[in-house]
Design an enzyme around this catalytic site. Sequence first.
Site, short mmCIF file in Angstrom:
data_model
loop_
_atom_site.label_atom_id
_atom_site.label_comp_id
_atom_site.label_asym_id
_atom_site.label_seq_id
_atom_site.Cartn_x
_atom_site.Cartn_y
_atom_site.Cartn_z
N LYS A 103 0.65 -0.97 -0.31
CA LYS A 103 0.35 -0.20 -0.05
C LYS A 103 1.02 0.79 0.35
O LYS A 103 0.72 2.27 -0.58
CB LYS A 103 -0.78 -0.51 1.55
CG LYS A 103 -1.58 1.45 1.40
CD LYS A 103 -2.36 1.14 2.74
CE LYS A 103 -1.83 1.78 4.43
NZ LYS A 103 -1.38 2.71 4.07
N ASN A 104 2.11 1.36 0.37
CA ASN A 104 2.52 2.22 1.31
C ASN A 104 3.44 3.08 -0.02
O ASN A 104 4.58 4.07 -0.26
CB ASN A 104 3.36 2.29 2.00
CG ASN A 104 2.30 2.73 3.42
OD1 ASN A 104 1.14 2.84 3.55
ND2 ASN A 104 2.71 2.53 4.74
N CYS B 280 -4.28 11.60 13.35
CA CYS B 280 -4.92 10.87 12.63
C CYS B 280 -4.59 10.21 14.55
O CYS B 280 -5.27 11.16 15.28
CB CYS B 280 -4.12 9.60 12.04
SG CYS B 280 -2.56 9.28 12.96
N ARG C 6 0.12 14.95 12.26
CA ARG C 6 1.16 14.57 11.60
C ARG C 6 1.27 15.86 10.37
O ARG C 6 0.31 16.15 9.71
CB ARG C 6 -0.19 12.81 10.74
CG ARG C 6 -0.32 12.19 11.38
CD ARG C 6 0.72 10.89 11.64
NE ARG C 6 1.18 10.55 10.17
CZ ARG C 6 0.60 9.36 9.82
NH1 ARG C 6 -0.61 8.45 9.84
NH2 ARG C 6 1.11 9.29 8.70
N ASP D 25 5.41 1.05 11.97
CA ASP D 25 4.42 0.22 11.40
C ASP D 25 3.63 -1.47 11.82
O ASP D 25 3.64 -1.64 11.50
CB ASP D 25 3.96 -0.17 9.88
CG ASP D 25 3.65 1.51 9.39
OD1 ASP D 25 3.65 1.55 8.11
OD2 ASP D 25 3.20 1.97 10.35
N ARG E 146 -8.27 -0.58 5.20
CA ARG E 146 -7.72 0.57 4.69
C ARG E 146 -5.81 -0.06 4.18
O ARG E 146 -5.82 -0.07 3.21
CB ARG E 146 -7.13 1.20 5.59
CG ARG E 146 -8.66 2.39 6.03
CD ARG E 146 -8.24 3.46 6.08
NE ARG E 146 -7.11 4.05 5.21
CZ ARG E 146 -6.80 5.59 5.72
NH1 ARG E 146 -6.87 6.06 7.09
NH2 ARG E 146 -5.77 5.98 5.15
#
Length: 407
Positions: free
Chosen positions: A7-8, A103, A108, A294, A386
Amino acid sequence: MTISGSKNAALPLMAAALLADGPVTITNVPVLNDIFTFNKVIAETGTEVTYDRDQRELTIDPTQMDSYVAPYDLVRKMRASFYMTGALLGAAGYARVSLPGGCAWGPRPVNLHLEGFRALGAEIEMDGGYVIAKAPNGRLPGGSFTMTPSSVGATVNLVLAAVRAKGRSVIRNAAMEPDVVNLCENLNTLGARISGVGTPVLTIEGTDRIQPGTINNTPDRIETGTFMIAAALLPGSDVTLTNTLERDLGSFTDTFRKLNTGLEITDSTIRVRSADRIPPVSIQTAIYPGFPTDLQAQWATMMALADGKSTVTDHIYPDRFSYVPELVRLGADVERRDNMVVIKGPSVLKGASVMSTDLRASVSLVMAGLAAEGETEVLRVYHLDRGYETLEDKLNAVGAQIRRVSE
Ligand code: EPZ
């Protein structure tokens, strides 16, 4: 278990496609809500977006782009939409992008992004929660910028703005995460001139055009690390991850070896067999190649089952511990001290209803539920969707019992 595309790493590639003067196809794009959201953001500019979900291929054709705005109602859903600022500055010399919100675990900031754009010669002003970024005479001159701290998002945004600048740009203390390396390597195949890839100093010679073509997304290193931890914390596991790249895990693999699991690594697979006991192994997060922030929630969950005391410290996001009260509800002994948690194991976890607060916290609660006695109900799993493609199917295929119920 097959590892999906990252995803990132995909999100920066999608933004980079706006710089090309024709269609760009991106392979190995995971079917995730964040990808759908970013598709909408990109389509707002008049750019054509075609997503072949079965093939996991995304084609983005910016030739009809006629608007340079990323609206609040979309950016607030996914802060990586802020990459539109660098992409539109690079593609059109103008961007009007909503400031991203915070978030679940705190602020952020984007100060490094804005200071960096100014260093490349952009005029930046704020207007009603929007950033207006302009390149004098329609094209950035380029410039030098040293970022403190090193930021993945700011590095991505500045690369996007710099590749089509008039002159040379130098970004110092740049992020070296695989997401950034993958972006730079792919941009270079389309005609960009970025050197120092994978080092803290990126030198970018501006080029007039970025060509159409096909670029390749990289496997999701966070999904890989998540499933390695899930395998290690479940007794009797023997799981082989495929379509993955162990080298993108940085020092995580060495830390993982301290768990004394069976670990067999090839160039695209990782096999994990759980050990008889989980030793207490403390970790501290750091920028790549350090332990990824993460993966800290997932690691803390495993440490609740370890036979001894350990600590998990997050130096990237000191407040990223919203999962802790939920773990405690399941019976874990976890105590928060500033940017660290002290975990005393082994705890016997008992199923309960728990609340997801953010993407990585939610997957940690699913993992805790797998280790707990009885049934655990994880609420607000939209967070999960997500960033994890068909999570329950992948885990059930290796023996988990997870079912999705309507909330
Ligand atoms: C990216 O976020 C990832 N998101 C995050 O993953 C990840 O946790 C983070 O990098 C760190 O690895 C995406 O790639 C879409 P940063 P990003 O800028 O770019 C400070 C997930 O779960 N900072 O590298 O926003 C910041 O406060 C998500 O997939 C500034 O001070 O992270 C933090 O302390 C969550 N000013 C540190 O830098 C700035 O302008 C690193 O943040 C920007 C950042």
